[in-house]
Design a protein around this motif. Structure first.
Motif, PDB file in Angstrom:
ATOM      1  N   GLU A 189       0.803  -1.225   0.000  1.00 23.55           N
ATOM      2  CA  GLU A 189       0.000   0.000   0.000  1.00 23.55           C
ATOM      3  C   GLU A 189       0.837   1.277   0.000  1.00 23.55           C
ATOM      4  N   SER A 193       2.157   0.633  -4.431  1.00 18.12           N
ATOM      5  CA  SER A 193       1.109   1.455  -5.048  1.00 18.12           C
ATOM      6  C   SER A 193       1.692   2.748  -5.599  1.00 18.12           C
ATOM      7  N   LYS A 207      -8.393   2.302 -10.332  1.00 21.44           N
ATOM      8  CA  LYS A 207      -8.738   2.256  -8.910  1.00 21.44           C
ATOM      9  C   LYS A 207     -10.142   2.777  -8.671  1.00 21.44           C
ATOM     10  N   LYS A 215      -5.794  -3.554  -7.159  1.00 28.50           N
ATOM     11  CA  LYS A 215      -4.928  -4.350  -6.287  1.00 28.50           C
ATOM     12  C   LYS A 215      -4.205  -5.427  -7.069  1.00 28.50           C
ATOM     13  N   GLN A 219      -0.714  -4.150  -6.365  1.00 30.22           N
ATOM     14  CA  GLN A 219      -0.329  -4.530  -5.005  1.00 30.22           C
ATOM     15  C   GLN A 219      -0.024  -6.010  -4.800  1.00 30.22           C
TER      16      GLN A 219
END
Length: 353
Positions: A189, A193, A207, A215, A219
Motif C-alpha cells: 500500500e 502502489s 482504482k 490491487k 499490489q
C-alpha cells in the motif's frame, strides 16, 4: 506459519481466579478466567511489546509474565476479534491500522469496545548485507521488480537491470514477510502502489473503477521466485542476508537498527531508512504502529491496565522503546494516545477503511 512465542518468565498459562464480580464481558464465554496478559500480532511490534512486558514484570514482582506471540498483524487480528473472555487475547499488536472488515468481524463476535493506541512510527526498511551491491531504488523499481502483474501483465523480470537499466544485472531476490503480515500490507500500500501509479498511468482510473483490479495490477506480490516468503521470523531474514550478499530483505526499521553492524539500509527515492528520515516523513516507507486493547478486559485481566499504562511511559523520544528501534511519534500523537488510555476512549469503526 511459525509462531514466535515469548514467555518472558517460565510460567505456565493457567486459569486461576474467578472474575465474576467484574462489570464487563471479559469473564464470559464459559472459558474460566485468566491472570496472565496475552498479546498477539505483528512481528514488527513484537519486540516493543516484549520489552514493555519485561519492564512490567520487573516493576511488579510476583506478577506472571505476559505471553506475547508473533502471528503477524492479520493473524493476530483474527485471534483478537474471535471473542471476548479468558480464551481470547487482550491485545493485538499491529503494524498497520485495523481494517473495516476486521472491525466488523470483531463486533460480530462481541468485541465491540476497542481501544486503538498508536505507540510510535516505523519504516518499512529495505536492507542488504554490508558487503552487498549498494543498491538505491525507487518505488517504481520495487513495483516493477516485485509486482505479480506490473502494468497489468505477468512479471518476467529476472534481474534488477531488467526493471531499470541503471541498476546492476544481479538476480532479483527479496526476502520478506508473508501475506498475513502488516509489513507486507504496508509494502503493497505504501511503496508498491506509489511505484505503480508512477509507471502505470491508467492505474488511478482503474482504482476508481475497480478496487480489485487495481490491487491485482498494483499490489499483489509475485510468487514465482524473486520474492521469497520468509515467514514471520524477521531475524531469519537478517540471517539470510548475511549469507547471500546480493539479496535484499524487507522488515521493520527496528531490525535494521539492531543489526546495523552487518546490514545497510537501501535508500528509496534517495532517502535512506534512518530515525531522522522516518520521523520527518521523508522516507517513503514510514508508517504508524499500533496496539489494540479490549476495554472489556481492562478491569477483568489483572494488571492489564498497568501494562497499557507502562506502554505510554516507554514510547517517549528518550524512552526504552526508542532505544529498541521504535521511532517516537510526534508529541501531539503521544498525547492523544495517552488520553485514550486514561479516558478509556474506544474506536469508532466508521472511520476505518
Amino acid at each position: 506459519m511459525r509462531l514466535k512465542t515469548a514467555l518472558i518468565a517460565a510460567t505456565a498459562f493457567t486459569f486461576t481466579t474467578v472474575v465474576s464480580a467484574c462489570n464487563d464481558q471479559a469473564n464470559g464465554g464459559g472459558a474460566g478466567s485468566r491472570d496472565q496478559i496475552k498479546a498477539v500480532g505483528s512481528s514488527t511490534v513484537y519486540p516493543f511489546t516484549t520489552l514493555v512486558a519485561e519492564q512490567y514484570v520487573n516493576a511488579n514482582p510476583g506478577t506472571k509474565a505476559p505471553v506475547v506471540e508473533s502471528t503477524g498483524t492479520g493473524g493476530g487480528m483474527k485471534l483478537f476479534c474471535a471473542g471476548v473472555g479468558a480464551a481470547h487475547p487482550d491485545i493485538a499488536n499491529a503494524s498497520r491500522r485495523m481494517t473495516a472488515a476486521e472491525f466488523k468481524n470483531c463486533t460480530e463476535n462481541g468485541v465491540d469496545r476497542i481501544m486503538e493506541i498508536q505507540i510510535g512510527i516505523d519504516g518499512i526498511a529495505f536492507a542488504e548485507a554490508a558487503n552487498g551491491p549498494k543498491l538505491s531504488l525507487t518505488p517504481a523499481d520495487i513495483y516493477l521488480a516485485l509486482a505479480a502483474n506490473p502494468r497489468g501483465k505477468p512479471n518476467t523480470a529476472k534481474t534488477w537491470k531488467d526493471v531499470n537499466p541503471a541498476l546492476p544485472a544481479i538476480p532479483i531476490q527479496v526476502y520478506g514477510p508473508p501475506a498475513t503480515s502488516g509489513t507486507r500490507d504496508a509494502l503493497a500500500e505504501v511503496i508498491m502502489s506509489r511505484g505503480c501509479e508512477a509507471v502505470y498511468p491508467d492505474s488511478l482510473a482503474m482504482k476508481k473503477k475497480s478496487e480489485d483490479e487495481y490491487k491485482k495490477a498494483c499490489q499483489v506480490v509475485r510468487s514465482d521466485g524473486p520474492y521469497v516468503d520468509a515467514g514471520e521470523n524477521d531475524n531469519l531474514i537478517v540471517q539470510k542476508l548475511q549469507s547471500n550478499p546480493n539479496a535484499l530483505g524487507v522488515f521493520g526499521y527496528s531490525y535494521l537498527e539492531e543489526n546495523k553492524a552487518t546490514l545497510t539500509g537501501v535508500p528509496i527515492s534517495g532517502q535512506a531508512p534512518t530515525y531522522e528520515t522516518i520521523s520527518a516523513g521523508t522516507y517513503p516507507g514510514a508508517r504508524p504502529l499500533y496496539i489494540y486493547v479490549k476495554k472489556a478486559h481492562m478491569s477483568a485481566i489483572p494488571g492489564l491496565d498497568k501494562f497499557v499504562e507502562a506502554y505510554s511511559k516507554a514510547w517517549a523520544p528518550d524512552g526504552p522503546l526508542v532505544k529498541r528501534g521504535l521511532i517516537a511519534a510526534p508529541q501531539a500523537v503521544r498525547d492523544a494516545s495517552a488520553a485514550i488510555i486514561s479516558n478509556g476512549t474506544t474506536l469508532d469503526g466508521r472511520e476505518l477503511k
